[in-house]
Design a protein around this motif. Structure first.
Motif, PDB file in Angstrom:
ATOM      1  N   LEU A  46     -82.190  12.363   0.819  1.00  0.00           N
ATOM      2  CA  LEU A  46     -82.258  11.388   1.906  1.00  0.00           C
ATOM      3  C   LEU A  46     -82.855  12.051   3.137  1.00  0.00           C
ATOM      4  O   LEU A  46     -82.286  12.994   3.682  1.00  0.00           O
ATOM      5  N   LEU A  47     -84.016  11.560   3.552  1.00  0.00           N
ATOM      6  CA  LEU A  47     -84.737  12.142   4.680  1.00  0.00           C
ATOM      7  C   LEU A  47     -84.738  11.181   5.857  1.00  0.00           C
ATOM      8  O   LEU A  47     -84.972   9.985   5.691  1.00  0.00           O
ATOM      9  N   ASP A  48     -84.470  11.727   7.034  1.00  0.00           N
ATOM     10  CA  ASP A  48     -84.602  10.933   8.253  1.00  0.00           C
ATOM     11  C   ASP A  48     -84.889  11.862   9.414  1.00  0.00           C
ATOM     12  O   ASP A  48     -84.875  13.089   9.241  1.00  0.00           O
ATOM     13  N   ILE A  49     -85.117  11.304  10.572  1.00  0.00           N
ATOM     14  CA  ILE A  49     -85.446  12.094  11.753  1.00  0.00           C
ATOM     15  C   ILE A  49     -84.165  12.684  12.352  1.00  0.00           C
ATOM     16  O   ILE A  49     -83.073  12.131  12.162  1.00  0.00           O
ATOM     17  N   PRO A  50     -84.272  13.812  13.075  1.00  0.00           N
ATOM     18  CA  PRO A  50     -83.086  14.454  13.644  1.00  0.00           C
ATOM     19  C   PRO A  50     -82.160  13.551  14.469  1.00  0.00           C
ATOM     20  O   PRO A  50     -80.934  13.675  14.339  1.00  0.00           O
ATOM     21  N   PRO A  51     -82.677  12.613  15.282  1.00  0.00           N
ATOM     22  CA  PRO A  51     -81.745  11.755  16.020  1.00  0.00           C
ATOM     23  C   PRO A  51     -80.855  10.884  15.109  1.00  0.00           C
ATOM     24  O   PRO A  51     -79.840  10.368  15.563  1.00  0.00           O
ATOM     25  N   CYS A  52     -81.230  10.732  13.850  1.00  0.00           N
ATOM     26  CA  CYS A  52     -80.450   9.904  12.912  1.00  0.00           C
ATOM     27  C   CYS A  52     -79.560  10.747  11.994  1.00  0.00           C
ATOM     28  O   CYS A  52     -79.007  10.220  11.034  1.00  0.00           O
ATOM     29  N   GLU A  53     -79.417  12.024  12.293  1.00  0.00           N
ATOM     30  CA  GLU A  53     -78.664  12.916  11.410  1.00  0.00           C
ATOM     31  C   GLU A  53     -77.210  12.463  11.213  1.00  0.00           C
ATOM     32  O   GLU A  53     -76.686  12.495  10.096  1.00  0.00           O
ATOM     33  N   LYS A  54     -76.574  12.008  12.268  1.00  0.00           N
ATOM     34  CA  LYS A  54     -75.181  11.545  12.162  1.00  0.00           C
ATOM     35  C   LYS A  54     -75.095  10.304  11.256  1.00  0.00           C
ATOM     36  O   LYS A  54     -74.214  10.211  10.402  1.00  0.00           O
ATOM     37  N   LYS A  55     -76.021   9.367  11.420  1.00  0.00           N
ATOM     38  CA  LYS A  55     -76.059   8.176  10.563  1.00  0.00           C
ATOM     39  C   LYS A  55     -76.300   8.574   9.108  1.00  0.00           C
ATOM     40  O   LYS A  55     -75.734   7.987   8.190  1.00  0.00           O
ATOM     41  N   LEU A  56     -77.152   9.571   8.913  1.00  0.00           N
ATOM     42  CA  LEU A  56     -77.473  10.048   7.572  1.00  0.00           C
ATOM     43  C   LEU A  56     -76.223  10.598   6.877  1.00  0.00           C
ATOM     44  O   LEU A  56     -75.998  10.332   5.694  1.00  0.00           O
ATOM     45  N   ARG A  57     -75.405  11.316   7.622  1.00  0.00           N
ATOM     46  CA  ARG A  57     -74.131  11.818   7.048  1.00  0.00           C
ATOM     47  C   ARG A  57     -73.224  10.652   6.665  1.00  0.00           C
ATOM     48  O   ARG A  57     -72.538  10.683   5.648  1.00  0.00           O
ATOM     49  N   GLY A  58     -73.230   9.602   7.483  1.00  0.00           N
ATOM     50  CA  GLY A  58     -72.435   8.409   7.173  1.00  0.00           C
ATOM     51  C   GLY A  58     -72.916   7.717   5.910  1.00  0.00           C
ATOM     52  O   GLY A  58     -72.116   7.269   5.078  1.00  0.00           O
ATOM     53  N   VAL A  59     -74.236   7.645   5.738  1.00  0.00           N
ATOM     54  CA  VAL A  59     -74.821   7.055   4.526  1.00  0.00           C
ATOM     55  C   VAL A  59     -74.377   7.860   3.303  1.00  0.00           C
ATOM     56  O   VAL A  59     -73.999   7.293   2.271  1.00  0.00           O
ATOM     57  N   CYS A  60     -74.386   9.174   3.420  1.00  0.00           N
ATOM     58  CA  CYS A  60     -73.943  10.034   2.307  1.00  0.00           C
ATOM     59  C   CYS A  60     -72.483   9.752   1.935  1.00  0.00           C
ATOM     60  O   CYS A  60     -72.148   9.672   0.751  1.00  0.00           O
ATOM     61  N   MET A  61     -71.643   9.596   2.946  1.00  0.00           N
ATOM     62  CA  MET A  61     -70.233   9.297   2.674  1.00  0.00           C
ATOM     63  C   MET A  61     -70.083   7.964   1.955  1.00  0.00           C
ATOM     64  O   MET A  61     -69.273   7.831   1.037  1.00  0.00           O
ATOM     65  N   GLU A  62     -70.880   6.980   2.344  1.00  0.00           N
ATOM     66  CA  GLU A  62     -70.815   5.676   1.679  1.00  0.00           C
ATOM     67  C   GLU A  62     -71.261   5.770   0.223  1.00  0.00           C
ATOM     68  O   GLU A  62     -70.654   5.150  -0.660  1.00  0.00           O
ATOM     69  N   ILE A  63     -72.305   6.541  -0.039  1.00  0.00           N
ATOM     70  CA  ILE A  63     -72.769   6.719  -1.417  1.00  0.00           C
ATOM     71  C   ILE A  63     -71.676   7.391  -2.238  1.00  0.00           C
ATOM     72  O   ILE A  63     -71.395   6.988  -3.373  1.00  0.00           O
ATOM     73  N   GLN A  64     -71.034   8.404  -1.658  1.00  0.00           N
ATOM     74  CA  GLN A  64     -69.937   9.085  -2.358  1.00  0.00           C
ATOM     75  C   GLN A  64     -68.773   8.123  -2.624  1.00  0.00           C
ATOM     76  O   GLN A  64     -68.182   8.144  -3.700  1.00  0.00           O
ATOM     77  N   ASP A  65     -68.457   7.292  -1.642  1.00  0.00           N
ATOM     78  CA  ASP A  65     -67.377   6.317  -1.806  1.00  0.00           C
ATOM     79  C   ASP A  65     -67.656   5.329  -2.928  1.00  0.00           C
ATOM     80  O   ASP A  65     -66.742   4.868  -3.603  1.00  0.00           O
TER      81      ASP A  65
END
Length: 133
Positions: A46-65
């Motif tokens: 999952l690639l995104d720009i640095p300002p979206c890094e926190k959102k990207l971590r949230g997306v990862c948690m949702e995929i894991q869930d």
């Protein structure tokens, strides 16, 4: 009942703009097997720009869930070189968002340079690897 199929080798799949609306909405289709088949395990990059890094971590948690059985690994990153390493399928959907007063031509020019830079980087990396091997 669908017959049991032999699992394919794991495929490394990159989604750019993964924390954005479009990237976020296609992740379940890929992770569930609807897009690539229910016998295609994946490593999801999952690639995104640095300002979206926190959102990207949230997306990862949702995929894991969601516990998608085909997702063997999730690799969140804001670094293009890391993202494109050993990728077999790229879904390039993220781009610069249209700002107020911005013409569509301006947006196309901005996003064109972003994606051409990504593609050129990927091609150069692959060519260098081929020459070195």
């Amino acid at each position: 009942m669908e017959p049991v199929r032999e699992m394919k080798p794991t495929m490394r799949v990159l989604i750019s703009g993964a924390a954005g609306q479009i990237g976020y909405s296609i992740i379940p289709m890929i992770a569930s097997g609807k897009a690539l088949g229910n016998n295609q395990p994946i490593e999801l990059v999952l690639l995104d720009i640095p300002p979206c890094e926190k959102k990207l971590r949230g997306v990862c948690m949702e995929i894991q869930d969601c516990s998608f059985p085909l997702v063997e690994k999730i690799i969140p990153t804001t670094d293009g070189k890391t993202a494109f390493q050993d990728v077999e399928l790229c879904v390039l959907v993220g781009g610069f968002p249209r700002k107020k007063g911005m013409l569509r031509a301006d947006l196309l020019k901005k996003n064109g340079s972003i994606f051409s830079g990504i593609i050129v980087s990927s091609v150069v990396i692959r060519l260098l690897l081929l020459l070195l091997l």
